[in-house]
Design an enzyme around this catalytic site. Sequence first.
Site, mmCIF file in Angstrom:
data_model
loop_
_atom_site.group_PDB
_atom_site.id
_atom_site.type_symbol
_atom_site.label_atom_id
_atom_site.label_comp_id
_atom_site.label_asym_id
_atom_site.label_seq_id
_atom_site.Cartn_x
_atom_site.Cartn_y
_atom_site.Cartn_z
ATOM 1 N N PRO A 24 -42.560 28.093 25.056
ATOM 2 C CA PRO A 24 -41.445 28.598 25.856
ATOM 3 C C PRO A 24 -40.256 27.665 25.689
ATOM 4 C CG PRO A 24 -43.105 27.558 27.275
ATOM 5 C CD PRO A 24 -43.629 27.500 25.882
ATOM 6 N N ALA A 50 -36.232 27.549 26.964
ATOM 7 C CA ALA A 50 -35.133 28.193 27.688
ATOM 8 C C ALA A 50 -33.917 28.314 26.784
ATOM 9 C CB ALA A 50 -34.793 27.355 28.922
ATOM 10 N N CYS A 93 -41.106 20.917 33.181
ATOM 11 C CA CYS A 93 -39.661 20.868 32.906
ATOM 12 C C CYS A 93 -39.053 19.597 33.515
ATOM 13 C CB CYS A 93 -38.962 22.101 33.475
ATOM 14 S SG CYS A 93 -37.181 22.029 33.179
HETATM 15 C C1 LIG Z 1 -34.245 23.905 24.263
HETATM 16 C C2 LIG Z 1 -35.578 23.733 24.902
HETATM 17 C C3 LIG Z 1 -35.933 24.533 25.963
HETATM 18 C C4 LIG Z 1 -37.197 24.399 26.568
HETATM 19 N N1 LIG Z 1 -37.529 25.234 27.586
HETATM 20 C C5 LIG Z 1 -38.795 25.184 28.098
HETATM 21 C C6 LIG Z 1 -39.231 26.142 29.046
HETATM 22 O O1 LIG Z 1 -38.505 27.083 29.426
HETATM 23 N N2 LIG Z 1 -40.496 26.003 29.528
HETATM 24 C C7 LIG Z 1 -41.336 24.994 29.114
HETATM 25 O O2 LIG Z 1 -42.472 24.903 29.570
HETATM 26 N N3 LIG Z 1 -40.941 24.096 28.203
HETATM 27 C C8 LIG Z 1 -39.706 24.176 27.675
HETATM 28 N N4 LIG Z 1 -39.346 23.310 26.697
HETATM 29 C C9 LIG Z 1 -40.329 22.333 26.201
HETATM 30 C C10 LIG Z 1 -41.099 22.893 24.999
HETATM 31 O O3 LIG Z 1 -41.830 24.048 25.360
HETATM 32 C C11 LIG Z 1 -42.067 21.825 24.425
HETATM 33 O O4 LIG Z 1 -43.002 21.488 25.418
HETATM 34 C C12 LIG Z 1 -41.341 20.565 23.985
HETATM 35 O O5 LIG Z 1 -40.162 20.874 23.267
HETATM 36 C C13 LIG Z 1 -42.257 19.682 23.125
HETATM 37 O O6 LIG Z 1 -42.709 20.382 22.001
HETATM 38 P P1 LIG Z 1 -42.022 20.192 20.547
HETATM 39 O O7 LIG Z 1 -42.045 18.716 20.234
HETATM 40 O O8 LIG Z 1 -42.846 21.021 19.619
HETATM 41 O O9 LIG Z 1 -40.604 20.673 20.683
HETATM 42 C C14 LIG Z 1 -38.098 23.418 26.107
HETATM 43 C C15 LIG Z 1 -37.727 22.606 25.032
HETATM 44 C C16 LIG Z 1 -36.505 22.759 24.421
HETATM 45 C C17 LIG Z 1 -36.152 21.887 23.250
#
Ligand SMILES: Cc1cc2nc3c(=O)[nH]c(=O)nc-3n(C[C@H](O)[C@H](O)[C@H](O)COP(=O)(O)O)c2cc1C
Length: 330
Positions: free
Chosen positions: A22, A24, A108
């Site tokens: 997810p 946002a 979050c």
């Molecule tokens: C732009 C952005 C928006 C995000 N929005 C959410 C969200 O709505 N809900 C959520 O649980 N995590 C949100 N996250 C966190 C990601 O789901 C994820 O846990 C985090 O980016 C780490 O994973 P990654 O290293 O693969 O990016 C968001 C991350 C980013 C970069």
Amino acid sequence: MNLSLRLNIAGLEFGTPLLAAPMAGYSDLAFRNSLRPLGGVGLAYTEMLSPASLLQGKGKRSRILLATCAEDQPLGYQIYGAHTSTLCDAAKLLEQTGVKLIDINMGCPQRKIAGNGAGAGLLRDPEEAVRIAASVVQSVKVPVTVKLRLGWDHERLVAHEMVPGLEAAGVAAITIHGRTRSQGYTGKADLDEIRRVVQAARNIPIIGNGDVTSPEAARRMFETTGCAAIMIGRGILSNPWLIRDIWRDLQGLPPAPPPDRAEQLAYMRAHFERMLQLYGPAVGTILYRKWIPQYGRKLLKGRRHMVELLQITEADDMRKAMDALGQEQE
Ligand SMILES: Cc1cc2nc3c(=O)[nH]c(=O)nc-3n(C[C@H](O)[C@H](O)[C@H](O)COP(=O)(O)O)c2cc1C
């Protein structure tokens, strides 16, 4: 590596153990429908949805955030909040609309969310967080999953302690992002801490998350943590082919050739048209501009070019600009 190539959450079978996170502002229908045909996505999530706006009715924004279609499956809907009753009511409402899986955001880090006790704010009172999850589970028949960070800060790494309680509460799977709230997105996802969370679970799948940006990083996540599945966030924003590449690697297939300029542009263009459909031409064009830095790094010649595209406000001008990119040499 001895891992299952499928994922099962409370009887729901997913064809791969790779989840689109997810995010946002990004994980809307236009993105999910662009990403899925590339391959490898076992399950995708919506961005976090505010129970208040879901419950307040049929605003355009919530209609857009809830939008889905037959090709956009399997899909989990994520909600956030600090209060049991609003989260339960939102979960019930989602269930009535046919949603198959609901996730509670407990990670979050944003001040306006976590500071109000929602998202990672719930990690400051783990017992209450578990009680809230139990109430949401009780309020619906569909599986409820939870997405956690490790804790509020390094002094309070609570995620592994919460797992038995969440599991006993009937939570069907847990995603763990290997950072604390205080870290935001700095430092590295801590695979040893993710392993602690995996080891605390008895019967439910734990989904590892954080910094998976290559097939090698995915293997490291599986091997070091023993997680059942991986969730991928930022890596798919600039490289939507990443989940396909990881999936091929997990199956022992040779790497697919990287997408050439024409394929990247075709993807960008199709994503743009989907955004216009979802948001309408004016809003769709403006919102699409946030994708340009993601896609543009490899395709655009320098900063000036990027700035030009970032100023476009009309859908036709964006189309022309993308066509012009297609005329350029690599
Ligand atoms: C732009 C952005 C928006 C995000 N929005 C959410 C969200 O709505 N809900 C959520 O649980 N995590 C949100 N996250 C966190 C990601 O789901 C994820 O846990 C985090 O980016 C780490 O994973 P990654 O290293 O693969 O990016 C968001 C991350 C980013 C970069």
